[in-house]
Scaffold this motif. Structure first.
Motif, PDB file in Angstrom:
ATOM      1  N   UNK A   1       9.669  25.723   1.234  1.00  0.00           N
ATOM      2  CA  UNK A   1      10.168  24.487   1.835  1.00  0.00           C
ATOM      3  C   UNK A   1       9.209  23.332   1.578  1.00  0.00           C
ATOM      4  N   UNK A   2       7.926  23.553   1.839  1.00  0.00           N
ATOM      5  CA  UNK A   2       6.947  22.482   1.721  1.00  0.00           C
ATOM      6  C   UNK A   2       6.822  21.955   0.303  1.00  0.00           C
ATOM      7  N   UNK A   3       6.703  22.866  -0.655  1.00  0.00           N
ATOM      8  CA  UNK A   3       6.484  22.408  -2.017  1.00  0.00           C
ATOM      9  C   UNK A   3       7.776  21.890  -2.662  1.00  0.00           C
ATOM     10  N   UNK A   4       8.941  22.389  -2.211  1.00  0.00           N
ATOM     11  CA  UNK A   4      10.200  21.796  -2.683  1.00  0.00           C
ATOM     12  C   UNK A   4      10.303  20.358  -2.193  1.00  0.00           C
ATOM     13  N   UNK A   5       9.915  20.142  -0.945  1.00  0.00           N
ATOM     14  CA  UNK A   5       9.949  18.783  -0.396  1.00  0.00           C
ATOM     15  C   UNK A   5       9.009  17.884  -1.194  1.00  0.00           C
ATOM     16  N   UNK A   6       7.811  18.386  -1.443  1.00  0.00           N
ATOM     17  CA  UNK A   6       6.826  17.592  -2.183  1.00  0.00           C
ATOM     18  C   UNK A   6       7.326  17.267  -3.588  1.00  0.00           C
ATOM     19  N   UNK A   7       7.852  18.282  -4.263  1.00  0.00           N
ATOM     20  CA  UNK A   7       8.296  18.086  -5.645  1.00  0.00           C
ATOM     21  C   UNK A   7       9.469  17.110  -5.711  1.00  0.00           C
ATOM     22  N   UNK A   8      10.401  17.234  -4.760  1.00  0.00           N
ATOM     23  CA  UNK A   8      11.565  16.358  -4.780  1.00  0.00           C
ATOM     24  C   UNK A   8      11.160  14.911  -4.465  1.00  0.00           C
ATOM     25  N   UNK A   9      10.277  14.723  -3.483  1.00  0.00           N
ATOM     26  CA  UNK A   9       9.811  13.373  -3.156  1.00  0.00           C
ATOM     27  C   UNK A   9       9.066  12.776  -4.354  1.00  0.00           C
ATOM     28  N   UNK A  10       8.279  13.603  -5.013  1.00  0.00           N
ATOM     29  CA  UNK A  10       7.531  13.127  -6.182  1.00  0.00           C
ATOM     30  C   UNK A  10       8.486  12.663  -7.289  1.00  0.00           C
ATOM     31  N   UNK A  11       9.579  13.440  -7.506  1.00  0.00           N
ATOM     32  CA  UNK A  11      10.561  13.046  -8.526  1.00  0.00           C
ATOM     33  C   UNK A  11      11.131  11.653  -8.232  1.00  0.00           C
ATOM     34  N   UNK A  12      11.237  11.343  -6.935  1.00  0.00           N
ATOM     35  CA  UNK A  12      11.929  10.110  -6.559  1.00  0.00           C
ATOM     36  C   UNK A  12      11.004   8.908  -6.357  1.00  0.00           C
ATOM     37  N   UNK A  13       9.721   9.182  -6.069  1.00  0.00           N
ATOM     38  CA  UNK A  13       8.802   8.058  -5.837  1.00  0.00           C
ATOM     39  C   UNK A  13       7.513   8.293  -6.606  1.00  0.00           C
ATOM     40  N   UNK A  14       7.043   7.303  -7.341  1.00  0.00           N
ATOM     41  CA  UNK A  14       5.819   7.474  -8.147  1.00  0.00           C
ATOM     42  C   UNK A  14       4.568   7.502  -7.269  1.00  0.00           C
ATOM     43  N   UNK A  15       3.468   7.927  -7.873  1.00  0.00           N
ATOM     44  CA  UNK A  15       2.216   8.102  -7.122  1.00  0.00           C
ATOM     45  C   UNK A  15       1.720   6.811  -6.480  1.00  0.00           C
ATOM     46  N   UNK A  16       1.949   5.687  -7.150  1.00  0.00           N
ATOM     47  CA  UNK A  16       1.460   4.429  -6.582  1.00  0.00           C
ATOM     48  C   UNK A  16       2.234   4.035  -5.325  1.00  0.00           C
ATOM     49  N   UNK A  17       3.387   4.658  -5.128  1.00  0.00           N
ATOM     50  CA  UNK A  17       4.229   4.323  -3.983  1.00  0.00           C
ATOM     51  C   UNK A  17       4.108   5.382  -2.874  1.00  0.00           C
ATOM     52  N   UNK A  18       3.848   6.611  -3.269  1.00  0.00           N
ATOM     53  CA  UNK A  18       3.779   7.708  -2.295  1.00  0.00           C
ATOM     54  C   UNK A  18       2.702   8.704  -2.710  1.00  0.00           C
ATOM     55  N   UNK A  19       1.711   8.831  -1.863  1.00  0.00           N
ATOM     56  CA  UNK A  19       0.697   9.857  -2.075  1.00  0.00           C
ATOM     57  C   UNK A  19       1.205  11.134  -1.396  1.00  0.00           C
ATOM     58  N   UNK A  20       1.046  12.264  -2.054  1.00  0.00           N
ATOM     59  CA  UNK A  20       1.525  13.518  -1.463  1.00  0.00           C
ATOM     60  C   UNK A  20       0.376  14.510  -1.375  1.00  0.00           C
TER      61      UNK A  20
ATOM     62  N   UNK B   1       0.852  -1.210   0.000  1.00  0.00           N
ATOM     63  CA  UNK B   1       0.000   0.000   0.000  1.00  0.00           C
ATOM     64  C   UNK B   1       0.885   1.258   0.000  1.00  0.00           C
ATOM     65  N   UNK B   2       0.412   2.284  -0.691  1.00  0.00           N
ATOM     66  CA  UNK B   2       1.197   3.534  -0.778  1.00  0.00           C
ATOM     67  C   UNK B   2       1.296   4.203   0.593  1.00  0.00           C
ATOM     68  N   UNK B   3       2.416   4.849   0.831  1.00  0.00           N
ATOM     69  CA  UNK B   3       2.545   5.712   2.000  1.00  0.00           C
ATOM     70  C   UNK B   3       1.949   7.080   1.666  1.00  0.00           C
ATOM     71  N   UNK B   4       1.680   7.849   2.711  1.00  0.00           N
ATOM     72  CA  UNK B   4       1.198   9.207   2.460  1.00  0.00           C
ATOM     73  C   UNK B   4       2.110  10.233   3.149  1.00  0.00           C
TER      74      UNK B   4
END
Lengths: 463, 463
Positions: free
Chosen positions: B13-32, B1-4
């Protein structure tokens, strides 16, 4: 009894050494004699292209301190006095008077060799014709200015597209000439990698400068009056009313060599970290006649730059003055401009890194000099080179417009500190919209380089 | 199951974190999920003074990435959604809808607290009157612009002469207002030492800005329509059609504090080097709501700067993304300008060094931005602070004109590398007449500081 310090060469390195030693030791303790074959001392050779281009007044403005000013500070400056022999055993220098040819010996306790460098003049037919100029000394600068004023010139050919070549192209464009730059290499600015050099070429073409690469000068054609009229390459003939040589310089070390002082592979004197000539306790050397240690490659190289010469002089003067100072080496920083194009580099190019036995990854990034929304934000291209596996920064190159060039200093300090590109991404650099995007362009390059290093590690692990 | 991953605060800070995490993990693996109480994301608060001053268009130009753009990249941005409670035990955040007040809980596996900072509003009479503005959010900026457009203003009072204060002074001068800046301290720019601050004051006065120091605002006088009409200090009354607060900011950590997350002496969240909130494995924090380690003083401090926020975000996103990154700390670099005056600092001021338990020597030097003979060479003043005995560089301050400010980066990198001032004198910085004197102004200051360190050692030895 007072000791005597004898300086050969009255420019940046020599006179900085003299001035610094004088500050530290009074005349009754140290006599200082400076031998200069020309008529001037302590001038900025780097300013000559801007004088020729009419941006600065010359030549007086380019003289930081005249012989008379040095004399008032207790330095016995002897202009028109050429050193013609160094006798290491008897600690003395033979000089010749430029006016009457009189020769004499001057004894020393400390000898400073600061004989500078001379422009390379290839041994080609016509090279000695009227209208062919180097631009190393103020006399050279005066000759160019006089020539341009007395012989109305329309077309100029600059041979060589290194720093001097591109700066002279700007200068001659500034005087309204039609300028062709001939460069033997694939791209101008061979101190950059070719993929960055091509940006310089394109920008210069956009300024109306004709840049011909892969073009080695073979001959200067001479007219009936003994003046250059064209430069010939293997492929073509380039008409020229004036020809400027921008082929770089070589260290003036004939005198040192004849005396048996040690020279390196580039022909420069080899010194220790205190700027003492290796193996010679009482002979010092600095400026354009020495080789310097490149801290990134670990090898000596010849770099003719006024900023190094001044530092060498300060180190020598401090040591002779009874203090202690060293010159640890360079990282290969240089900055230049052609009109509004700024060009900078530090560390190693790809070719230099390869020669040093290093393996590396490279990245090229595009960014802006200020926040993208701020007026005057200019595009700039930054290339970073990082060592494989360790991620150590090895080199950085910048081509951009206003605000691009001096950013190279960030990388120069990071190289000195042997930082990795990942460490570089965390640097706390000045940020405000008029000064930088929120990620400084150098940090953008470091960030991308850190990713490339990591990708290479992963690829290697899989292989 | 995906993490959130749940992000509180949709800015740097918040959106840089979100964008960087998104680059590294796909939506099926990490919901943001990103919770933002306002309507906008990822904007440059630093650009607001330039927008108000008419130098840049706003507010759209100041938005780096809109909520819709983030959504297209797979980030569930919920604007108009305020986080009102963090439940650490059950790993969930309670939110309130700005429109209808609906509350709901959202669970997380990784929580990122990026709640930013708010302008200090002193609790004085009249502070809530019309025409009194902070300048932290785009909404603040819009309010100022709207106010200036709808109420023709002639006189502005800026309370506080820090970065925001001086930038707002420039902005209001740019709009043709007569500007008075009231500063409680002895000099403007208390991030500089007073002997450098006085240069800023004099330059601002030269621009027609009335700078009143030692002047604490006590009250805002309000007219019959509920609008500010003057600011009162102990000594005088300053008429004002508009009042701007430039008193600095404090971290928005009410929510974090209520949840029991650890705060430092300045009220910012305390994190480890990976930007994890100390003692909380699943909570991360970055940007204006955290304290950062000052690498020179060895203490945490609160520094609200977009450049740090972006770096924090990248570090957090990389770590949540399954990579590894740290934010090692800051050296206290800041750069700003008032019209053509550039102001920069890095490391510690005298007062900060004293607080850190350091003893030091200081020097102040005058130099120029380019070779003295080159057109556009501008004077600049550089102050350097070096530790006694060790000679380690502790801080550098610059006040000058064009080309002065970003030179602080040289010292910022040298501080990061813990260089001594003597080592700094040997740095291989970019030199050419249009870019620098042969001794860069920073090297001149380092050289003089090295002499001062040596003189102090000698004086101590004699004592």
């Amino acid at each position: 009894m007072a000791e005597r310090m004898v300086v050969i060469g009255g420019d940046a390195a020599g006179m900085s050494a003299a001035a610094q030693a004088r500050r530290m030791r009074p005349e009754e303790d140290l006599e200082i004699v400076a031998l200069e074959r020309g008529r001037r001392t302590s001038y900025s050779a780097c300013g000559i292209p801007y004088w020729i281009g009419g941006r600065v007044d010359g030549p007086a403005r380019l003289v930081a301190r005249s012989p008379e000013e040095h004399r008032r500070r207790g330095i016995d400056v002897r202009t028109g006095t050429e050193a013609v022999e160094i006798d290491l055993e008897r600690q003395r220098v033979r000089t010749r008077d430029a006016d009457d040819g009189t020769e004499r010996w001057t004894g020393y306790d400390h000898l400073v060799v600061a004989t500078g460098a001379s422009p390379l003049r290839p041994d080609l037919p016509g090279m000695d014709a009227g209208g062919v100029h180097g631009v190393q000394t103020l006399e050279d600068g005066e000759a160019v200015v006089r020539d341009l004023e007395s012989h109305p010139a329309r077309r100029a050919v600059v041979v060589g597209a290194g720093y001097i070549g591109v700066e002279m192209a700007e200068a001659l464009v500034g005087r309204g000439l039609q300028v062709t730059v001939l460069e033997r290499a694939e791209q101008p600015m061979s101190t950059l990698d070719p993929d960055m050099g091509v940006l310089v070429r394109d920008a210069m073409k956009g300024m109306g400068i004709d840049v011909v690469t892969g073009a080695a000068a073979r001959e200067v054609l001479v007219d009936g009056a003994g003046r250059a009229r064209a430069v010939v390459t293997d492929d073509a003939e380039y008409p020229a009313d004036v020809v400027v040589l921008g082929l770089g310089v070589r260290p003036n070390t004939g005198l040192a060599k004849a005396a048996g002082l040690p020279l390196g592979a580039s022909g420069g004197l080899l010194t220790d970290l205190a700027q003492r000539v290796r193996g010679h306790g009482d002979v010092w050397a600095g400026g354009d006649c020495v080789e310097v240690l490149n801290l990134v490659s670990g090898s000596e190289q010849h770099v003719a730059l006024g900023t190094h010469a001044n530092k060498h002089g300060r180190v020598i003067g401090t040591n002779i003055g009874g203090g202690y100072a060293t010159f640890p080496g360079v990282v290969g920083t240089a900055v230049s401009k052609v009109c509004d194009l700024e060009i900078a580099r530090t560390g190693l190019t790809e070719a230099q890194a390869r020669s040093a036995g290093l393996q590396f990854v490279t990245v090229v990034t595009e960014s802006t000099s200020r926040a993208g929304y701020y007026p005057g934000a200019q595009p700039m291209t930054v290339k970073a080179i990082a060592e494989r596996f360790t991620g150590r920064l090895l080199g950085l190159q910048i081509v951009g417009r206003e605000g691009a060039g001096k950013r190279v200093d960030i990388a120069a300090v990071a190289l000195t500190a042997r930082m990795t590109v990942e460490q570089t991404t965390a640097l706390d650099l000045g940020y405000a919209p008029p000064f930088s995007p929120v990620w400084d362009p150098v940090l953008v390059a470091a960030r991308k380089a850190a990713s490339a290093v990591a990708a290479d590690v992963r690829a290697t692990a899989r292989a």
